[in-house]
Design a protein around this motif. Structure first.
Motif, PDB file in Angstrom:
ATOM      1  N   ARG A 182      -9.717  -1.827  10.267  1.00 51.49           N
ATOM      2  CA  ARG A 182      -9.499  -2.305   8.899  1.00 51.49           C
ATOM      3  C   ARG A 182     -10.444  -1.583   7.950  1.00 51.49           C
ATOM      4  O   ARG A 182     -11.581  -1.251   8.316  1.00 51.49           O
ATOM      5  CB  ARG A 182      -9.709  -3.814   8.813  1.00 51.49           C
TER       6      ARG A 182
ATOM      7  N   LEU B  88     -10.798  -0.495   3.364  1.00 52.21           N
ATOM      8  CA  LEU B  88     -10.721  -0.996   1.987  1.00 52.21           C
ATOM      9  C   LEU B  88      -9.741  -0.126   1.227  1.00 52.21           C
ATOM     10  O   LEU B  88      -9.876   1.103   1.180  1.00 52.21           O
ATOM     11  CB  LEU B  88     -12.102  -0.940   1.333  1.00 52.21           C
ATOM     12  N   ARG B  89      -8.739  -0.761   0.620  1.00 49.33           N
ATOM     13  CA  ARG B  89      -7.712  -0.025  -0.097  1.00 49.33           C
ATOM     14  C   ARG B  89      -8.252   0.475  -1.439  1.00 49.33           C
ATOM     15  O   ARG B  89      -8.964  -0.247  -2.144  1.00 49.33           O
ATOM     16  CB  ARG B  89      -6.503  -0.921  -0.306  1.00 49.33           C
TER      17      ARG B  89
ATOM     18  N   GLY C 116     -12.774   3.758  -1.436  1.00 47.38           N
ATOM     19  CA  GLY C 116     -12.184   2.926  -0.387  1.00 47.38           C
ATOM     20  C   GLY C 116     -12.810   3.207   0.966  1.00 47.38           C
ATOM     21  O   GLY C 116     -13.848   3.861   1.084  1.00 47.38           O
TER      22      GLY C 116
ATOM     23  N   ASP D 198      -5.588   0.478   4.337  1.00 47.05           N
ATOM     24  CA  ASP D 198      -6.643  -0.471   4.713  1.00 47.05           C
ATOM     25  C   ASP D 198      -6.435  -1.066   6.104  1.00 47.05           C
ATOM     26  O   ASP D 198      -7.197  -1.935   6.531  1.00 47.05           O
ATOM     27  CB  ASP D 198      -6.752  -1.598   3.685  1.00 47.05           C
TER      28      ASP D 198
END
Length: 376
Positions: free
Chosen positions: A187, A189-190, A199, A244
């Motif tokens: 995972r 971060l967009r 990101g 993400d």
């Protein structure tokens, strides 16, 4: 036994066998949609005078079980009639090129199923009912998905031995690799695709994680014993952005004596260690399915019988380990001893170029008939 075996081998009809195989290849039977091919095989066996039992797995899905001789058989011939989905629904059928037969399921494992049916018919044609061995034939559904057909059979029956016709090039595999399925999720971060520094790219994290795993001694393809393949890799699709989320699935085939639980802990340790080298790594790891392998050894009545049969056929027996996952793992876990032996090769199973040599299918029919006589 030799005189009876010669009679049975003479009764093996290559024309009938070829027709059965070609008909089976022309019937589309992916996992979950096996009824048409089961109806075809049920008709062949019923017309030969046998009572065929349907073992219901779910609505319109069932195994076919039939026996000959007296008493509960010590040996069953087992084949799965389902295939993976077709690569091209207009090109899945049989194509003949002399001795070579192509088509979806030709190696995995309609070639083996056709050979088992022909061996069964030859035994019935050559021998009177009172002369026939105690033998079972089981044609199951669902092997390519979750083995639900074999699981239903094993709820009621636990034969001492089975021969499963997976493609081995006619090697008789008394050992079987284990299997482990590992799932990874990273995972991040967009952010807008033009501003990746704002990101955290989950795909980059996954690629670095997979490279880290590949460098571990455990996954050394040249010196290690584990066979692994990255089966799937996918990310979140949300337009022009840094992804993400990324997901990967790895298939691991492990030697017969390796414990999947021990391998799981080793993979966890290696993956956790990756956090020291991959910035902002946010990872989840799961093991959705595992199955231990087995080694039956080569000092048994069936192993000695295989050596005798192969000597009569002028073949050198190859008693290697089967490298893939199969219903053999299920049977062994239930207390049955599975031998994996069939025509065709794993390397072209599940591919658009799947194929089998017809002379191998005919040879498999002779081997199955001889095993049935010898064990019955």
């Amino acid at each position: 036994m030799i005189a009876r075996l010669d009679e049975v081998w003479r009764a093996i009809d290559p024309v009938r066998l070829r027709r059965t195989l070609l008909d089976m290849l022309d019937i589309y039977s992916p996992s979950g949609k096996e009824e048409d091919i089961q109806l075809y095989l049920e008709d062949i066996l019923s017309r030969s005078g046998f009572r065929v039992e349907r073992q219901e797995v779910e609505h319109e899905r069932y195994n076919l079980r039939v026996t000959m001789g007296s008493g509960e058989p010590e040996l069953y011939l087992v084949g799965h009639v389902d295939t993976v989905p077709a690569w091209d629904l207009e090109e899945f059928e049989a194509h003949e090129e002399g001795n070579l037969i192509r088509g979806l399921g030709s190696a995995d494992m309609k070639g083996g199923c056709a050979a088992m049916v022909e061996a069964w018919l030859a035994l019935a044609d050559a021998l009177k009912p009172e002369e026939r061995p105690s033998l079972g034939l089981l044609l199951v559904v669902g092997e390519e998905e979750n083995g639900d057909g074999s699981a239903v059979f094993l709820e009621r029956y636990r034969p001492p031995w089975v021969v499963i016709g997976e493609p081995t090039g006619l090697a008789a595999c008394f050992a079987h690799y284990g299997y482990l399925e590992a799932g990874f999720v990273t995972r991040g971060l967009r952010s807008h695709s033009s501003l990746p520094e704002l990101g955290n790219n989950a795909v980059e994290s996954m690629l670095r994680l997979l490279l880290h795993l590949g460098k571990a001694q455990l996954f050394d393809r040249e010196r290690g014993e584990i066979v692994y393949s990255i089966r799937e890799l996918s990310s979140s699709r949300a337009g022009f952005v840094v992804p993400d989320r990324c997901e990967a699935w790895i298939d691991l085939h492990l030697p017969p004596d390796m414990d999947p639980a021990v391998l799981q802990e080793s993979i966890r340790s290696i993956a956790t260690d990756a956090g020291r080298f991959i910035p902002k790594l946010n990872m989840e790891l799961s093991f959705d399915f595992s199955s231990p392998g087995y080694d039956l050894g080569n000092d048994s009545r069936p192993a000695r019988l295989v050596e005798e049969i192969y000597a009569r056929l002028g073949r050198t027996p190859d008693l290697s380990a089967f490298r893939s996952h199969s219903d053999g793992n299920l049977f062994h876990a239930a207390g049955t001893c599975p031998i994996i032996l069939g025509p065709g090769f794993l390397e072209n199973a599940h591919t658009p170029d799947e194929q089998v040599l017809f002379h191998e299918v005919a040879e498999a029919a002779r081997i199955y008939a001889a095993l049935g006589l010898g064990m019955g």
